[in-house]
Design a protein around this motif. Structure first.
Motif, PDB file in Angstrom:
ATOM      1  N   SER A 142      31.585  35.317  36.547  1.00 42.21           N
ATOM      2  CA  SER A 142      31.537  34.815  37.915  1.00 42.21           C
ATOM      3  C   SER A 142      32.681  35.431  38.720  1.00 42.21           C
ATOM      4  O   SER A 142      33.747  35.705  38.180  1.00 42.21           O
ATOM      5  CB  SER A 142      31.688  33.296  37.897  1.00 42.21           C
ATOM      6  OG  SER A 142      31.940  32.800  39.182  1.00 42.21           O
ATOM      7  N   ASP A 143      32.443  35.609  39.997  1.00 42.95           N
ATOM      8  CA  ASP A 143      33.521  36.080  40.877  1.00 42.95           C
ATOM      9  C   ASP A 143      34.625  35.039  41.014  1.00 42.95           C
ATOM     10  O   ASP A 143      35.729  35.359  41.453  1.00 42.95           O
ATOM     11  CB  ASP A 143      32.981  36.456  42.252  1.00 42.95           C
ATOM     12  CG  ASP A 143      32.322  37.825  42.268  1.00 42.95           C
ATOM     13  OD1 ASP A 143      32.558  38.621  41.329  1.00 42.95           O
ATOM     14  OD2 ASP A 143      31.572  38.109  43.223  1.00 42.95           O
ATOM     15  N   GLU A 144      34.349  33.805  40.639  1.00 43.79           N
ATOM     16  CA  GLU A 144      35.374  32.757  40.678  1.00 43.79           C
ATOM     17  C   GLU A 144      36.550  33.107  39.767  1.00 43.79           C
ATOM     18  O   GLU A 144      37.679  32.710  40.036  1.00 43.79           O
ATOM     19  CB  GLU A 144      34.786  31.402  40.286  1.00 43.79           C
ATOM     20  CG  GLU A 144      33.775  30.859  41.283  1.00 43.79           C
ATOM     21  CD  GLU A 144      34.373  30.649  42.664  1.00 43.79           C
ATOM     22  OE1 GLU A 144      35.502  30.130  42.768  1.00 43.79           O
ATOM     23  OE2 GLU A 144      33.708  31.014  43.649  1.00 43.79           O
ATOM     24  N   ILE A 145      36.288  33.850  38.714  1.00 45.45           N
ATOM     25  CA  ILE A 145      37.365  34.288  37.817  1.00 45.45           C
ATOM     26  C   ILE A 145      38.327  35.191  38.589  1.00 45.45           C
ATOM     27  O   ILE A 145      39.548  35.077  38.446  1.00 45.45           O
ATOM     28  CB  ILE A 145      36.799  35.023  36.581  1.00 45.45           C
ATOM     29  CG1 ILE A 145      35.893  34.094  35.768  1.00 45.45           C
ATOM     30  CG2 ILE A 145      37.906  35.614  35.732  1.00 45.45           C
ATOM     31  CD1 ILE A 145      36.569  32.844  35.262  1.00 45.45           C
ATOM     32  N   LYS A 146      37.780  36.057  39.430  1.00 39.98           N
ATOM     33  CA  LYS A 146      38.634  36.911  40.269  1.00 39.98           C
ATOM     34  C   LYS A 146      39.514  36.048  41.172  1.00 39.98           C
ATOM     35  O   LYS A 146      40.688  36.348  41.372  1.00 39.98           O
ATOM     36  CB  LYS A 146      37.788  37.844  41.137  1.00 39.98           C
ATOM     37  CG  LYS A 146      37.098  38.945  40.407  1.00 39.98           C
ATOM     38  CD  LYS A 146      36.338  39.796  41.416  1.00 39.98           C
ATOM     39  CE  LYS A 146      35.480  40.828  40.765  1.00 39.98           C
ATOM     40  NZ  LYS A 146      34.739  41.636  41.755  1.00 39.98           N
ATOM     41  N   ASN A 147      38.927  34.997  41.725  1.00 37.79           N
ATOM     42  CA  ASN A 147      39.694  34.106  42.608  1.00 37.79           C
ATOM     43  C   ASN A 147      40.860  33.470  41.867  1.00 37.79           C
ATOM     44  O   ASN A 147      41.959  33.344  42.418  1.00 37.79           O
ATOM     45  CB  ASN A 147      38.792  33.022  43.199  1.00 37.79           C
ATOM     46  CG  ASN A 147      37.756  33.577  44.153  1.00 37.79           C
ATOM     47  OD1 ASN A 147      37.897  34.671  44.691  1.00 37.79           O
ATOM     48  ND2 ASN A 147      36.686  32.819  44.351  1.00 37.79           N
ATOM     49  N   ILE A 148      40.629  33.061  40.622  1.00 34.93           N
ATOM     50  CA  ILE A 148      41.710  32.473  39.822  1.00 34.93           C
ATOM     51  C   ILE A 148      42.836  33.488  39.647  1.00 34.93           C
ATOM     52  O   ILE A 148      44.005  33.183  39.908  1.00 34.93           O
ATOM     53  CB  ILE A 148      41.185  32.011  38.441  1.00 34.93           C
ATOM     54  CG1 ILE A 148      40.227  30.837  38.601  1.00 34.93           C
ATOM     55  CG2 ILE A 148      42.348  31.651  37.516  1.00 34.93           C
ATOM     56  CD1 ILE A 148      39.455  30.503  37.334  1.00 34.93           C
ATOM     57  N   ILE A 149      42.483  34.686  39.208  1.00 40.23           N
ATOM     58  CA  ILE A 149      43.485  35.739  38.974  1.00 40.23           C
ATOM     59  C   ILE A 149      44.196  36.095  40.277  1.00 40.23           C
ATOM     60  O   ILE A 149      45.428  36.204  40.314  1.00 40.23           O
ATOM     61  CB  ILE A 149      42.841  36.997  38.357  1.00 40.23           C
ATOM     62  CG1 ILE A 149      42.221  36.690  36.996  1.00 40.23           C
ATOM     63  CG2 ILE A 149      43.837  38.141  38.272  1.00 40.23           C
ATOM     64  CD1 ILE A 149      43.194  36.402  35.901  1.00 40.23           C
ATOM     65  N   ASP A 150      43.426  36.281  41.341  1.00 41.05           N
ATOM     66  CA  ASP A 150      44.028  36.653  42.630  1.00 41.05           C
ATOM     67  C   ASP A 150      44.985  35.571  43.132  1.00 41.05           C
ATOM     68  O   ASP A 150      46.062  35.878  43.653  1.00 41.05           O
ATOM     69  CB  ASP A 150      42.944  36.916  43.678  1.00 41.05           C
ATOM     70  CG  ASP A 150      42.143  38.180  43.385  1.00 41.05           C
ATOM     71  OD1 ASP A 150      42.608  39.031  42.582  1.00 41.05           O
ATOM     72  OD2 ASP A 150      41.037  38.311  43.952  1.00 41.05           O
ATOM     73  N   ASN A 151      44.620  34.318  42.971  1.00 44.63           N
ATOM     74  CA  ASN A 151      45.501  33.229  43.402  1.00 44.63           C
ATOM     75  C   ASN A 151      46.775  33.173  42.576  1.00 44.63           C
ATOM     76  O   ASN A 151      47.862  32.932  43.119  1.00 44.63           O
ATOM     77  CB  ASN A 151      44.765  31.890  43.361  1.00 44.63           C
ATOM     78  CG  ASN A 151      43.820  31.719  44.519  1.00 44.63           C
ATOM     79  OD1 ASN A 151      44.067  32.187  45.617  1.00 44.63           O
ATOM     80  ND2 ASN A 151      42.711  31.041  44.274  1.00 44.63           N
TER      81      ASN A 151
END
Length: 97
Positions: A75-84
């Motif tokens: 999921s792109d949500e994983i990117k959001n976690i890492i980016d945050n």
């Protein structure tokens, strides 16, 4: 497994430097295990263990295409976690000066 246990499982999976690197490497799309192995520079067995942990935490999914196994972020949500987390780290570093 409840929500809290799943969240902890995800953070534990992302908490290893090699698994973090694998996730970042998959940002731009699916990669064959052979490409991951070139980037990570570990034995196939070691890489497989890291991939298994990431997949078990729901971070990665995989698909066999011909003779090759391709991994991608689930999921792109994983990117959001890492980016945050990356933003938090940069802010922390900037405020620590």
């Amino acid at each position: 497994m409840n929500k809290e246990e799943m969240s902890v499982r995800i953070f534990k999976a992302l908490g290893h430097p090699i698994r973090y690197k694998i996730v970042k490497f998959l940002y731009d799309g699916p990669k064959c295990v052979c490409e991951l192995n070139e980037d990570v520079w570990f034995s196939q067995a070691n890489l497989s263990q890291h991939l298994k942990i990431l997949k078990g935490a729901g971070i990665l999914s995989c698909e066999k295409v011909g003779m090759n196994m391709y991994y991608r972020l689930s999921s792109d949500e994983i990117k959001n976690i890492i980016d945050n987390v990356d933003k938090f780290v940069m802010s922390f570093i900037d405020n620590s000066k």
